[in-house]
Design a protein around this motif. Structure first.
Motif, short mmCIF file in Angstrom:
data_model
loop_
_atom_site.label_atom_id
_atom_site.label_comp_id
_atom_site.label_asym_id
_atom_site.label_seq_id
_atom_site.Cartn_x
_atom_site.Cartn_y
_atom_site.Cartn_z
N GLN A 212 4.21 8.18 5.40
CA GLN A 212 3.85 8.53 4.05
C GLN A 212 4.42 7.85 2.83
O GLN A 212 5.39 7.22 3.10
CB GLN A 212 4.13 10.17 3.91
N THR A 213 3.70 7.49 1.98
CA THR A 213 4.02 6.59 0.47
C THR A 213 3.92 7.47 -0.80
O THR A 213 3.13 8.32 -0.44
CB THR A 213 3.47 5.28 0.55
N GLU A 214 4.58 6.84 -1.72
CA GLU A 214 4.32 7.65 -2.94
C GLU A 214 2.65 7.70 -3.33
O GLU A 214 2.11 6.76 -3.15
CB GLU A 214 5.08 6.85 -4.17
N LEU A 215 2.28 8.60 -4.33
CA LEU A 215 1.27 9.07 -4.62
C LEU A 215 0.73 7.81 -5.73
O LEU A 215 1.68 7.46 -6.37
CB LEU A 215 1.03 10.34 -5.04
N TYR A 216 -0.23 7.34 -5.42
CA TYR A 216 -0.84 6.41 -6.62
C TYR A 216 -0.12 4.90 -6.30
O TYR A 216 -0.87 3.92 -6.28
CB TYR A 216 -0.70 6.53 -7.95
N GLY A 217 1.09 4.73 -5.58
CA GLY A 217 1.50 3.56 -5.55
C GLY A 217 0.99 2.56 -4.50
O GLY A 217 1.12 1.19 -4.76
N TRP A 218 0.29 3.02 -3.67
CA TRP A 218 -0.46 2.20 -2.73
C TRP A 218 -1.93 1.82 -3.36
O TRP A 218 -2.52 0.80 -2.92
CB TRP A 218 -0.61 2.72 -1.23
N TRP A 219 -2.42 2.55 -4.38
CA TRP A 219 -3.59 2.17 -4.93
C TRP A 219 -3.92 0.57 -5.34
O TRP A 219 -2.86 0.24 -5.70
CB TRP A 219 -3.83 3.18 -5.91
N ASN A 220 -5.02 0.06 -5.12
CA ASN A 220 -4.85 -1.47 -5.32
C ASN A 220 -6.33 -1.70 -5.56
O ASN A 220 -7.45 -1.19 -5.33
CB ASN A 220 -4.30 -2.40 -4.32
N TRP A 221 -6.40 -3.09 -6.42
CA TRP A 221 -7.75 -3.58 -6.61
C TRP A 221 -8.53 -4.06 -5.03
O TRP A 221 -7.50 -4.56 -4.11
CB TRP A 221 -7.83 -4.96 -7.21
N HIS A 222 -9.54 -3.79 -4.65
CA HIS A 222 -9.90 -4.10 -3.26
C HIS A 222 -9.81 -5.59 -2.67
O HIS A 222 -9.54 -5.80 -1.57
CB HIS A 222 -11.38 -3.55 -3.17
N ASP A 223 -9.60 -6.42 -3.84
CA ASP A 223 -9.52 -7.87 -3.42
C ASP A 223 -8.00 -8.44 -3.81
O ASP A 223 -7.51 -9.20 -3.53
CB ASP A 223 -10.23 -8.94 -4.26
N ASN A 224 -7.05 -7.45 -3.43
CA ASN A 224 -5.63 -7.78 -4.08
C ASN A 224 -4.76 -7.00 -3.05
O ASN A 224 -3.43 -7.12 -3.02
CB ASN A 224 -5.20 -7.17 -5.32
N TYR A 225 -5.21 -6.46 -1.96
CA TYR A 225 -4.04 -5.86 -1.11
C TYR A 225 -3.27 -6.72 -0.22
O TYR A 225 -2.08 -6.40 0.06
CB TYR A 225 -5.09 -4.90 0.08
N ASP A 226 -3.68 -8.05 -0.04
CA ASP A 226 -2.98 -9.06 0.52
C ASP A 226 -1.85 -9.27 -0.31
O ASP A 226 -0.83 -9.76 0.29
CB ASP A 226 -3.89 -10.20 0.79
N ALA A 227 -1.68 -9.11 -1.58
CA ALA A 227 -0.68 -9.49 -2.37
C ALA A 227 0.75 -8.74 -2.08
O ALA A 227 1.59 -9.14 -2.67
CB ALA A 227 -1.02 -9.36 -3.85
N GLY A 228 0.43 -7.31 -1.44
CA GLY A 228 1.54 -6.57 -1.32
C GLY A 228 1.61 -5.75 -2.52
O GLY A 228 1.19 -5.67 -3.55
N PRO A 229 2.76 -4.82 -2.35
CA PRO A 229 3.08 -3.73 -3.75
C PRO A 229 3.41 -4.45 -4.96
O PRO A 229 3.89 -5.71 -4.90
CB PRO A 229 4.25 -2.96 -3.05
N ASP A 230 3.04 -3.94 -5.84
CA ASP A 230 3.21 -4.23 -7.11
C ASP A 230 4.06 -3.38 -7.95
O ASP A 230 3.94 -2.15 -8.33
CB ASP A 230 1.83 -4.24 -7.99
N LYS A 231 5.40 -4.06 -8.23
CA LYS A 231 6.52 -2.99 -8.77
C LYS A 231 6.20 -2.61 -10.17
O LYS A 231 6.29 -1.31 -10.53
CB LYS A 231 7.60 -3.96 -9.05
#
Length: 250
Positions: A212-231
């Motif tokens: 489980q991870t924080e709500l919204y925190g893992w959401w990303n642009w579909h072409d940006n997941y490889d960049a990892g979490p955005d603080k």
């Protein structure tokens, strides 16, 4: 001659009356949403059934096992689509209902980010499947069924989504959706809610130890997941969640 019947429409009301009616409807909608969340929590506690039979599919790169269909991820959803000789529209088109469903499938990167793979499977040869996908603009992996997979999992004469999870080299069936249940599939949320791990967010009622991870925190642009979490996004999303929680009194 068919007699025209005037459409019986609802009453027209003031802004205040409309808002009051909307608030009454919202109470029921929220109750339905919470009931759906509770149902998903029960689904995550469904027993698993080990798949003890070997299945072989044909894919764009040759033969593939059921485990191969996971593409290295933990969860797999397989939709059996009707595209084969004898289906209306063959070979230019697949079943109209299955095609309508395929048109609703969201970007697969979001599912993949939750360790989940969506795949389609039919009895059509790969050459026809590749041609169909190109013409219709579909991106999901699509395999050819070569054995009794569809019959064994309840979709030999109809459509349906089978959900699986893998643990090492073992594969387990965890859920099955068919009939009108297929109508709501297509969004990342409807797919994840059908899986044993769910959306994998901290608000969910899941068994101990589930990811489980924080709500919204893992959401990303579909072409940006490889960049990892955005603080920065994590801070913005946390603030937004807190604001909504305060507004609803939760």
């Amino acid at each position: 001659m068919t007699k025209h019947v005037a459409m019986k429409t609802p009453p027209v009301v003031s802004r205040q009356e409309w808002e009051a009616e909307r608030e009454k409807m919202l109470v029921k909608e929220k109750a339905t949403m919470r009931a759906r969340d509770a149902l998903s929590a029960e689904r995550r506690r469904m027993p698993w059934m080990e798949v003890d039979k070997t299945y072989v599919f044909e894919g764009p790169n040759g033969k593939a096992s059921l485990l191969d269909l996971f593409e290295g991820r933990r969860q797999l959803i397989v939709y059996r689509a009707f595209y084969e000789p004898g289906v209306y529209g063959w070979p230019e088109h697949a079943c109209r209902g299955c095609s309508l469903g395929a048109d609703q499938v969201g970007h697969l990167a979001h599912l993949n980010a939750r360790n989940t793979t969506l795949a389609y499977a039919s009895r059509a040869p790969q050459a026809d499947i590749v041609s169909l996908k190109q013409r219709m603009g579909w991106e999901m992996p699509w395999y050819t069924i070569t054995d009794s997979f569809d019959k064994d999992f309840g979709v030999d004469e109809w459509h349906g989504h089978n959900v699986f999870i893998q643990d090492g080299k073992k594969v387990y069936r965890t859920y099955f959706i068919n009939s009108r249940g297929d109508e709501r599939m297509g969004t990342v949320w409807s797919y994840l809610d059908a899986t044993p791990l769910g959306r994998q967010e901290v608000w969910e009622d899941s068994p101990e130890g589930y990811p489980q991870t924080e709500l919204y925190g893992w959401w990303n642009w579909h072409d940006n997941y490889d960049a990892g979490p955005d603080k920065t996004w994590e801070k913005v999303s946390a603030a937004g969640e807190a604001a909504f929680r305060d507004k609803d009194g939760k």
